[in-house]
Write a protein that holds these residues in place. Structure first.
Motif, PDB file in Angstrom:
ATOM      1  N   GLU B   7      65.823  14.797  49.243  1.00  0.00           N
ATOM      2  CA  GLU B   7      64.566  15.138  49.881  1.00  0.00           C
ATOM      3  C   GLU B   7      64.581  16.779  50.168  1.00  0.00           C
ATOM      4  O   GLU B   7      63.354  17.099  50.169  1.00  0.00           O
ATOM      5  CB  GLU B   7      64.886  14.445  51.447  1.00  0.00           C
ATOM      6  CG  GLU B   7      64.430  12.961  51.254  1.00  0.00           C
ATOM      7  CD  GLU B   7      64.460  12.357  52.540  1.00  0.00           C
ATOM      8  OE1 GLU B   7      64.923  12.927  53.665  1.00  0.00           O
ATOM      9  OE2 GLU B   7      64.509  11.150  52.557  1.00  0.00           O
ATOM     10  N   GLU B   8      65.650  17.184  50.552  1.00  0.00           N
ATOM     11  CA  GLU B   8      65.685  18.740  50.608  1.00  0.00           C
ATOM     12  C   GLU B   8      65.111  19.601  49.539  1.00  0.00           C
ATOM     13  O   GLU B   8      64.533  20.486  49.491  1.00  0.00           O
ATOM     14  CB  GLU B   8      67.226  19.231  50.751  1.00  0.00           C
ATOM     15  CG  GLU B   8      67.763  18.771  52.279  1.00  0.00           C
ATOM     16  CD  GLU B   8      66.972  19.237  53.405  1.00  0.00           C
ATOM     17  OE1 GLU B   8      66.605  20.548  53.257  1.00  0.00           O
ATOM     18  OE2 GLU B   8      66.929  18.696  54.250  1.00  0.00           O
ATOM     19  N   LYS B   9      65.365  18.891  48.209  1.00  0.00           N
ATOM     20  CA  LYS B   9      64.819  19.576  46.903  1.00  0.00           C
ATOM     21  C   LYS B   9      63.573  19.276  46.506  1.00  0.00           C
ATOM     22  O   LYS B   9      63.187  19.883  45.606  1.00  0.00           O
ATOM     23  CB  LYS B   9      66.040  19.401  45.831  1.00  0.00           C
ATOM     24  CG  LYS B   9      67.332  19.735  46.363  1.00  0.00           C
ATOM     25  CD  LYS B   9      68.072  20.205  45.051  1.00  0.00           C
ATOM     26  CE  LYS B   9      69.741  20.634  45.608  1.00  0.00           C
ATOM     27  NZ  LYS B   9      69.512  21.586  46.538  1.00  0.00           N
ATOM     28  N   SER B  11      60.632  19.589  47.434  1.00  0.00           N
ATOM     29  CA  SER B  11      59.575  20.586  47.664  1.00  0.00           C
ATOM     30  C   SER B  11      59.472  21.635  46.499  1.00  0.00           C
ATOM     31  O   SER B  11      58.557  22.051  45.891  1.00  0.00           O
ATOM     32  CB  SER B  11      59.737  21.211  48.995  1.00  0.00           C
ATOM     33  OG  SER B  11      58.969  22.557  49.065  1.00  0.00           O
ATOM     34  N   ALA B  12      60.768  22.194  46.266  1.00  0.00           N
ATOM     35  CA  ALA B  12      60.932  22.984  45.219  1.00  0.00           C
ATOM     36  C   ALA B  12      60.743  22.324  43.918  1.00  0.00           C
ATOM     37  O   ALA B  12      60.468  22.845  42.951  1.00  0.00           O
ATOM     38  CB  ALA B  12      62.658  23.477  45.006  1.00  0.00           C
ATOM     39  N   ASP B  15      57.477  22.356  42.859  1.00  0.00           N
ATOM     40  CA  ASP B  15      56.878  23.719  42.368  1.00  0.00           C
ATOM     41  C   ASP B  15      57.624  24.253  41.245  1.00  0.00           C
ATOM     42  O   ASP B  15      57.549  25.409  40.963  1.00  0.00           O
ATOM     43  CB  ASP B  15      57.218  24.667  43.720  1.00  0.00           C
ATOM     44  CG  ASP B  15      56.431  24.468  44.823  1.00  0.00           C
ATOM     45  OD1 ASP B  15      55.160  24.030  44.557  1.00  0.00           O
ATOM     46  OD2 ASP B  15      56.796  25.025  45.860  1.00  0.00           O
ATOM     47  N   GLN B  17      60.823  24.923  41.027  1.00  0.00           N
ATOM     48  CA  GLN B  17      61.593  25.982  41.128  1.00  0.00           C
ATOM     49  C   GLN B  17      63.132  25.485  40.954  1.00  0.00           C
ATOM     50  O   GLN B  17      63.958  26.425  41.579  1.00  0.00           O
ATOM     51  CB  GLN B  17      61.528  26.396  42.625  1.00  0.00           C
ATOM     52  CG  GLN B  17      60.084  27.178  43.004  1.00  0.00           C
ATOM     53  CD  GLN B  17      60.077  28.487  42.279  1.00  0.00           C
ATOM     54  OE1 GLN B  17      61.243  29.292  42.345  1.00  0.00           O
ATOM     55  NE2 GLN B  17      59.156  28.968  41.466  1.00  0.00           N
ATOM     56  N   GLU B  39      58.466   9.344  48.955  1.00  0.00           N
ATOM     57  CA  GLU B  39      58.622  10.697  49.838  1.00  0.00           C
ATOM     58  C   GLU B  39      57.977  11.966  49.011  1.00  0.00           C
ATOM     59  O   GLU B  39      56.889  12.512  49.331  1.00  0.00           O
ATOM     60  CB  GLU B  39      60.057  11.048  49.955  1.00  0.00           C
ATOM     61  CG  GLU B  39      60.500  12.541  50.529  1.00  0.00           C
ATOM     62  CD  GLU B  39      60.076  12.455  52.183  1.00  0.00           C
ATOM     63  OE1 GLU B  39      59.929  11.335  52.600  1.00  0.00           O
ATOM     64  OE2 GLU B  39      60.052  13.585  52.507  1.00  0.00           O
ATOM     65  N   LEU B  43      54.284  13.986  50.002  1.00  0.00           N
ATOM     66  CA  LEU B  43      54.686  15.343  49.854  1.00  0.00           C
ATOM     67  C   LEU B  43      53.430  16.107  48.913  1.00  0.00           C
ATOM     68  O   LEU B  43      52.821  16.901  49.228  1.00  0.00           O
ATOM     69  CB  LEU B  43      55.995  15.922  49.303  1.00  0.00           C
ATOM     70  CG  LEU B  43      56.781  16.182  50.479  1.00  0.00           C
ATOM     71  CD1 LEU B  43      58.243  16.862  49.626  1.00  0.00           C
ATOM     72  CD2 LEU B  43      56.509  17.259  51.467  1.00  0.00           C
ATOM     73  N   THR B  46      50.302  15.749  50.441  1.00  0.00           N
ATOM     74  CA  THR B  46      50.069  16.926  51.540  1.00  0.00           C
ATOM     75  C   THR B  46      49.789  18.104  51.073  1.00  0.00           C
ATOM     76  O   THR B  46      48.635  18.782  51.138  1.00  0.00           O
ATOM     77  CB  THR B  46      51.309  17.169  52.193  1.00  0.00           C
ATOM     78  OG1 THR B  46      51.595  15.740  52.631  1.00  0.00           O
ATOM     79  CG2 THR B  46      50.971  17.785  53.405  1.00  0.00           C
ATOM     80  N   ILE B  47      50.470  18.621  49.955  1.00  0.00           N
ATOM     81  CA  ILE B  47      50.277  19.818  49.208  1.00  0.00           C
ATOM     82  C   ILE B  47      49.093  19.986  48.555  1.00  0.00           C
ATOM     83  O   ILE B  47      48.319  20.975  48.562  1.00  0.00           O
ATOM     84  CB  ILE B  47      51.394  20.084  48.120  1.00  0.00           C
ATOM     85  CG1 ILE B  47      52.810  20.278  48.923  1.00  0.00           C
ATOM     86  CG2 ILE B  47      51.036  21.405  47.286  1.00  0.00           C
ATOM     87  CD1 ILE B  47      54.040  20.279  47.740  1.00  0.00           C
ATOM     88  N   ASP B  48      48.473  18.747  47.986  1.00  0.00           N
ATOM     89  CA  ASP B  48      47.313  18.793  47.408  1.00  0.00           C
ATOM     90  C   ASP B  48      45.940  18.938  48.285  1.00  0.00           C
ATOM     91  O   ASP B  48      45.075  19.667  48.080  1.00  0.00           O
ATOM     92  CB  ASP B  48      47.058  17.787  46.357  1.00  0.00           C
ATOM     93  CG  ASP B  48      47.752  17.605  45.159  1.00  0.00           C
ATOM     94  OD1 ASP B  48      48.023  18.678  44.902  1.00  0.00           O
ATOM     95  OD2 ASP B  48      48.061  16.596  44.535  1.00  0.00           O
ATOM     96  N   ARG B  51      46.224  22.499  49.195  1.00  0.00           N
ATOM     97  CA  ARG B  51      45.504  23.258  48.113  1.00  0.00           C
ATOM     98  C   ARG B  51      43.965  23.335  47.986  1.00  0.00           C
ATOM     99  O   ARG B  51      43.336  24.008  47.462  1.00  0.00           O
ATOM    100  CB  ARG B  51      46.160  22.934  46.811  1.00  0.00           C
ATOM    101  CG  ARG B  51      47.576  23.082  46.801  1.00  0.00           C
ATOM    102  CD  ARG B  51      48.062  23.800  45.333  1.00  0.00           C
ATOM    103  NE  ARG B  51      49.232  24.469  45.572  1.00  0.00           N
ATOM    104  CZ  ARG B  51      50.233  24.293  44.636  1.00  0.00           C
ATOM    105  NH1 ARG B  51      50.163  23.659  43.909  1.00  0.00           N
ATOM    106  NH2 ARG B  51      51.328  25.271  44.841  1.00  0.00           N
TER     107      ARG B  51
END
Lengths: 196, 417
Positions: B7-9, B11-12, B15, B17, B39, B43, B46-48, B51
């Motif tokens: 979960e921590e990763k 987001s990256a 991207d 990353q 999850e 996410l 949300t990001i979309d 954006r």
């Protein structure tokens, strides 16, 4: 297109036109950043002006270690944080969710396209409001990454922290936003309103 | 890798990353874990959504507003810069302008310096270093008087000194009256000096002062040669010419000074020795001529010869007489000192109102004004001359100031580079 560095050099030599080009090039980006961070057009305009003025005044201190745009973002970012800190002491009232809904229901539906556009505007307006409830540091990374579409490295330089911090902060921001949005899930993610 | 770490990763991960190793393990986990997939989907959603926030366009005229403010800033900075990088004199001017008290003081100092230096330079060759003796008069006179007293106390010492002078003294003693011998005593080394003095005294009341003057003069064996009285505006002025034997000269002057307040005093002497000797020599020659003519006369045969010689004799004797008179006059002058005393009554305090005098008022006004203007112009010219005289010194004084300016500028340039 003349590179930023050349324009900056010209500015240092006293060229007003070079700075005008830089303003033309970055005013929209800076305005968007400030608008998304502050959530209000008047403040955004004021801070955008202020940011460019600061940049002009401090051009002599710009060392060229980062790109001009990054440096400019950094100035705008700092100004916004100052403004937000000031607001925390003197909170600004925003439309409540309830009022938002009533606003949506009252939209006349004669022209479906216009109505849809109107609804979409309203939803994104609400999104902006939710965004504004995030803590300033999370809001900043979120805006820089997902609105301004900047790289992690640039963000790190702008807010002055490490890449790792950017990553974790961005992750926290996104999840926090997701949680807030899921409370109003049918508004944001129902079909028709959100279509990419 | 458990769900929490994944979960921590996420987001990256979205991207792009994540490093290859992390990416792989997250991808593997996602394939097997439906909750993490959910999850990730939420996410991404949300990001979309974020954006999709449309780009707001800046209000029209934003650029102009910015450039307007920038121009303002630039003009302020240009002003500042130009003030910083300008030449020495404008810099000095601005510096002084910032502190008006200082600048006034500086201007005054410059003026005083210019006046002092300029004056000194104009008056004496070495200028600054030369101290201005207030007026050579007073102390000099005191010394003269002392010396004169000393001389009068030791009259015999002078006649003992040898040379040609004593001879002439004896000659003059033969010719002159009693006064001549006193003169011989007073004048050292047989010099014939005509002593003169002039006193201007302020007195309260003219009459008792005149009485005192007469008494003192007579007590010292002198006399009043001439007197003159004038009534001016309210106050009277009297002038007396006194003659007094030379030995009493200094004493009398001192006594006279006590009559009133000394406004002016001049003591002087004119050396007439040369003239005296010259006249004497010519007289001796003429006397010899006379003798010869007398011899010729004794030998004369015809009346014609007698008449011719008589004519010559008459001419010679006439000349001898005039020379003798001149010698007598000189002796008299040398023997008796001349003192001119001017007594001025102090102006009485005004206690009556006089009529307003309108006569020639226009002319007087004009003249007064014109003379003031002339004085002013003259003074201005003088000040210019003084400034010119002091200019080199001012330039020297500017050197340290210029040094400060130069250092400031260098430091600023360094900072800028």
């Amino acid at each position: 297109m003349v590179p930023d560095e050349v324009l900056v050099k010209e500015c240092r030599r006293g060229s007003r036109e070079a700075f005008a080009v830089l303003v033309e090039r970055y005013q929209a980006k800076i305005y968007n950043l400030t608008y998304r961070l502050l959530g209000n057009a008047d403040d955004a305009e004021e801070l955008t002006q202020e940011a460019f003025c600061r940049a002009f005044a401090k051009l002599g201190e710009f060392r060229g270690e980062a790109a001009f745009s990054t440096w400019l973002y950094r100035i705008a970012h700092n100004l916004c944080l100052d403004e937000l800190r000031r607001r925390q002491r003197r909170p600004v009232l925003s439309l409540s969710e309830h009022e938002m809904r009533r606003y949506l229901e009252e939209v006349p539906g004669e022209n479906p396209e216009a109505a849809e556009l109107c609804v979409r505007r309203a939803v994104l307006g609400r999104l902006q409001e939710v965004l504004a409830t995030l803590p300033p540091d999370q809001r900043t990374v979120l805006v820089l990454r997902d609105v301004q579409d900047l790289s992690y490295e640039e963000i790190a330089q702008i807010i002055g922290c490490s890449l790792g911090t950017v990553k974790s902060r961005l992750n926290r921001a996104r999840r926090a936003l997701r949680d807030k949005l899921s409370a109003e899930r049918e508004l944001f993610f129902s079909d028709g309103v959100y279509s990419g | 890798m458990d769900c929490r770490a994944v979960e921590e990763k996420l987001s990256a991960y979205l991207d792009g990353q994540l490093e290859a190793k992390e990416l792989k393990s997250v991808a593997i986990h996602l394939e097997t874990c439906p909750s993490c997939r959910a999850e990730l989907a939420s996410l991404k959603e949300t990001i979309d959504l974020v954006r999709s926030l449309e780009h707001v366009s800046p209000p029209p005229g934003l650029k102009d507003k910015i450039m307007g403010r920038v121009d303002e800033l630039a003009s302020v900075r240009n002003l500042k810069e130009s003030r910083e990088s300008r030449g020495f004199l404008p810099w000095l001017w601005c510096r002084l302008g910032r502190r008006p008290v200082l600048s006034v003081a500086a201007a005054a100092a410059v003026l005083v310096l210019a006046l002092a230096l300029g004056r000194g330079l104009l008056e004496g060759g070495t200028g600054v270093l030369r101290l201005n003796v207030p007026s050579a008069g007073a102390p000099q006179v005191a010394i003269d008087m002392k010396r004169a007293e000393k001389n009068s106390e030791e009259p015999n010492a002078t006649s003992a000194t040898g040379g040609r002078a004593p001879e002439t003294l004896i000659k003059s003693a033969e010719l002159g009256s009693a006064a001549t011998s006193t003169a011989r005593q007073a004048v050292p080394l047989g010099r014939k000096v005509v002593q003169t003095g002039r006193l201007v005294l302020l007195v309260e009341n003219l009459d008792p002062a005149t009485d005192e003057l007469v008494r003192l003069t007579q007590a010292r064996g002198g006399f009043i040669q001439n007197s003159f009285l004038k009534r001016g505006e309210g106050a009277r002025t009297a002038s007396y010419t006194l003659r007094v034997p030379v030995p009493a000269f200094v004493n009398l002057v001192q006594e006279l000074e006590k009559i009133g307040e000394v406004e002016q005093r001049e003591l002087g002497g004119q050396d007439v020795t040369e003239e005296y000797v010259d006249v004497e020599a010519r007289r001796r020659n003429l006397e010899r001529q006379e003798e010869r003519f007398l011899n010729i006369l004794a030998q004369a045969k015809t009346v014609d010869d007698v008449l011719k010689v008589e004519t010559q004799l008459e001419r010679v004797r006439g000349e001898i007489e005039s020379l003798t008179a001149r010698l007598k006059y000189l002796d008299n002058q040398v023997a008796l000192a001349t003192i001119t005393v001017e007594l001025k009554e102090r102006p009485r305090p005004v206690n009556t109102v006089r009529a307003f005098s309108a006569a020639n008022l226009g002319t007087r006004l004009r003249q007064a004004m014109l003379s003031s203007v002339n004085a002013l112009l003259e003074y201005a010219g003088q000040v210019l001359v003084w400034l010119a005289a002091a200019l080199p010194f001012l330039l020297v004084a500017l050197v340290p100031v210029a040094f400060v300016w130069w250092r400031k500028r260098r430091r600023r340039n360094k900072l800028r580079n």
